[in-house]
Design a protein around this motif. Structure first.
Motif, PDB file in Angstrom:
ATOM      1  N   ALA A 163       0.855  -1.176   0.000  1.00  0.00           N
ATOM      2  CA  ALA A 163       0.000   0.000   0.000  1.00  0.00           C
ATOM      3  C   ALA A 163       0.893   1.228   0.000  1.00  0.00           C
ATOM      4  O   ALA A 163       2.070   1.172   0.337  1.00  0.00           O
ATOM      5  CB  ALA A 163      -0.904   0.002   1.224  1.00  0.00           C
ATOM      6  N   ALA A 164       0.328   2.317  -0.347  1.00  0.00           N
ATOM      7  CA  ALA A 164       1.079   3.572  -0.332  1.00  0.00           C
ATOM      8  C   ALA A 164       1.358   3.946   1.116  1.00  0.00           C
ATOM      9  O   ALA A 164       0.524   3.750   1.994  1.00  0.00           O
ATOM     10  CB  ALA A 164       0.281   4.670  -1.021  1.00  0.00           C
ATOM     11  N   PRO A 165       2.544   4.482   1.381  1.00  0.00           N
ATOM     12  CA  PRO A 165       2.846   4.864   2.761  1.00  0.00           C
ATOM     13  C   PRO A 165       1.975   6.031   3.206  1.00  0.00           C
ATOM     14  O   PRO A 165       1.548   6.847   2.388  1.00  0.00           O
ATOM     15  CB  PRO A 165       4.324   5.261   2.708  1.00  0.00           C
ATOM     16  CG  PRO A 165       4.566   5.600   1.280  1.00  0.00           C
ATOM     17  CD  PRO A 165       3.629   4.771   0.477  1.00  0.00           C
ATOM     18  N   LEU A 166       1.734   6.088   4.497  1.00  0.00           N
ATOM     19  CA  LEU A 166       0.965   7.199   5.038  1.00  0.00           C
ATOM     20  C   LEU A 166       1.775   8.484   4.907  1.00  0.00           C
ATOM     21  O   LEU A 166       3.010   8.459   5.009  1.00  0.00           O
ATOM     22  CB  LEU A 166       0.623   6.954   6.507  1.00  0.00           C
ATOM     23  CG  LEU A 166      -0.355   5.812   6.764  1.00  0.00           C
ATOM     24  CD1 LEU A 166      -0.483   5.561   8.264  1.00  0.00           C
ATOM     25  CD2 LEU A 166      -1.698   6.129   6.164  1.00  0.00           C
ATOM     26  N   PRO A 167       1.098   9.594   4.678  1.00  0.00           N
ATOM     27  CA  PRO A 167       1.857  10.838   4.558  1.00  0.00           C
ATOM     28  C   PRO A 167       2.539  11.198   5.881  1.00  0.00           C
ATOM     29  O   PRO A 167       1.994  10.976   6.954  1.00  0.00           O
ATOM     30  CB  PRO A 167       0.805  11.868   4.182  1.00  0.00           C
ATOM     31  CG  PRO A 167      -0.504  11.231   4.367  1.00  0.00           C
ATOM     32  CD  PRO A 167      -0.304   9.752   4.496  1.00  0.00           C
ATOM     33  N   VAL A 168       3.742  11.714   5.761  1.00  0.00           N
ATOM     34  CA  VAL A 168       4.523  12.102   6.928  1.00  0.00           C
ATOM     35  C   VAL A 168       4.595  13.619   6.948  1.00  0.00           C
ATOM     36  O   VAL A 168       4.922  14.245   5.939  1.00  0.00           O
ATOM     37  CB  VAL A 168       5.943  11.502   6.864  1.00  0.00           C
ATOM     38  CG1 VAL A 168       6.782  11.944   8.053  1.00  0.00           C
ATOM     39  CG2 VAL A 168       5.862   9.996   6.770  1.00  0.00           C
ATOM     40  N   GLU A 169       4.285  14.178   8.115  1.00  0.00           N
ATOM     41  CA  GLU A 169       4.340  15.639   8.208  1.00  0.00           C
ATOM     42  C   GLU A 169       5.792  16.080   8.302  1.00  0.00           C
ATOM     43  O   GLU A 169       6.593  15.454   9.007  1.00  0.00           O
ATOM     44  CB  GLU A 169       3.562  16.121   9.423  1.00  0.00           C
ATOM     45  CG  GLU A 169       2.082  15.940   9.255  1.00  0.00           C
ATOM     46  CD  GLU A 169       1.301  16.810  10.207  1.00  0.00           C
ATOM     47  OE1 GLU A 169       1.810  17.874  10.614  1.00  0.00           O
ATOM     48  OE2 GLU A 169       0.189  16.413  10.529  1.00  0.00           O
ATOM     49  N   PRO A 170       6.130  17.148   7.622  1.00  0.00           N
ATOM     50  CA  PRO A 170       7.512  17.626   7.698  1.00  0.00           C
ATOM     51  C   PRO A 170       7.784  18.187   9.099  1.00  0.00           C
ATOM     52  O   PRO A 170       6.874  18.657   9.777  1.00  0.00           O
ATOM     53  CB  PRO A 170       7.574  18.725   6.637  1.00  0.00           C
ATOM     54  CG  PRO A 170       6.171  19.146   6.430  1.00  0.00           C
ATOM     55  CD  PRO A 170       5.314  17.954   6.740  1.00  0.00           C
ATOM     56  N   PRO A 171       9.048  18.126   9.532  1.00  0.00           N
ATOM     57  CA  PRO A 171       9.356  18.652  10.865  1.00  0.00           C
ATOM     58  C   PRO A 171       9.124  20.158  10.914  1.00  0.00           C
ATOM     59  O   PRO A 171       9.237  20.852   9.906  1.00  0.00           O
ATOM     60  CB  PRO A 171      10.828  18.306  11.068  1.00  0.00           C
ATOM     61  CG  PRO A 171      11.355  18.035   9.710  1.00  0.00           C
ATOM     62  CD  PRO A 171      10.196  17.598   8.856  1.00  0.00           C
ATOM     63  N   ALA A 172       8.781  20.628  12.096  1.00  0.00           N
ATOM     64  CA  ALA A 172       8.522  22.067  12.263  1.00  0.00           C
ATOM     65  C   ALA A 172       9.813  22.850  12.049  1.00  0.00           C
ATOM     66  O   ALA A 172      10.906  22.412  12.425  1.00  0.00           O
ATOM     67  CB  ALA A 172       7.965  22.325  13.646  1.00  0.00           C
TER      68      ALA A 172
END
Length: 124
Positions: free
Chosen positions: A108-117
């Protein structure tokens, strides 16, 4: 004999499509048979009616389509409720119900990862 099929589909509108069929069926079928139709069938559908006409060639359909009786019958319907197209219509689709697609197993497609602040340095 391989027939060229055309469909005239009339959907229910302000008046039921069956009333249009009752009023124009006789003249449409007479015109069709006398101008080259080898087969025809009326179908009552939940949305209205469909007239399927089988001609030996496209030229027979063209002659039929431009007859005054046919033009009058088609003009008697609200333009937003009538469809004229090549091929068989109504319920002429597959005789078996569609299969529902099954879920696909595997990668499956990987879950989106939020970029670091971002850290912003301020000079005081």
């Amino acid at each position: 004999m391989n027939l060229v099929w055309w469909s005239i589909e009339v959907r229910d509108g302000e008046t039921p499509a069956r009333q249009w069929r009752d009023a124009w069926s006789r003249s449409l079928l007479e015109a069709a048979v006398t101008h080259g139709a080898h087969d025809f069938i009326w179908q009552a559908e939940p949305f209205g009616v469909v007239l399927e006409l089988g001609f030996a060639g496209t030229g027979d359909w063209d002659r039929f389509r431009h007859l005054p009786a046919v033009v009058a019958a088609l003009d008697a319907v609200d333009p937003t409720s009538i469809y004229v197209y090549p091929g068989r219509g109504g319920s002429a689709g597959a005789g078996l119900p569609r299969r529902t697609p099954r879920p696909v197993r595997g990668d499956a497609a990987p879950l989106p990862v939020e970029p670091p602040a971002l850290l912003v340095a301020r000079l005081s």
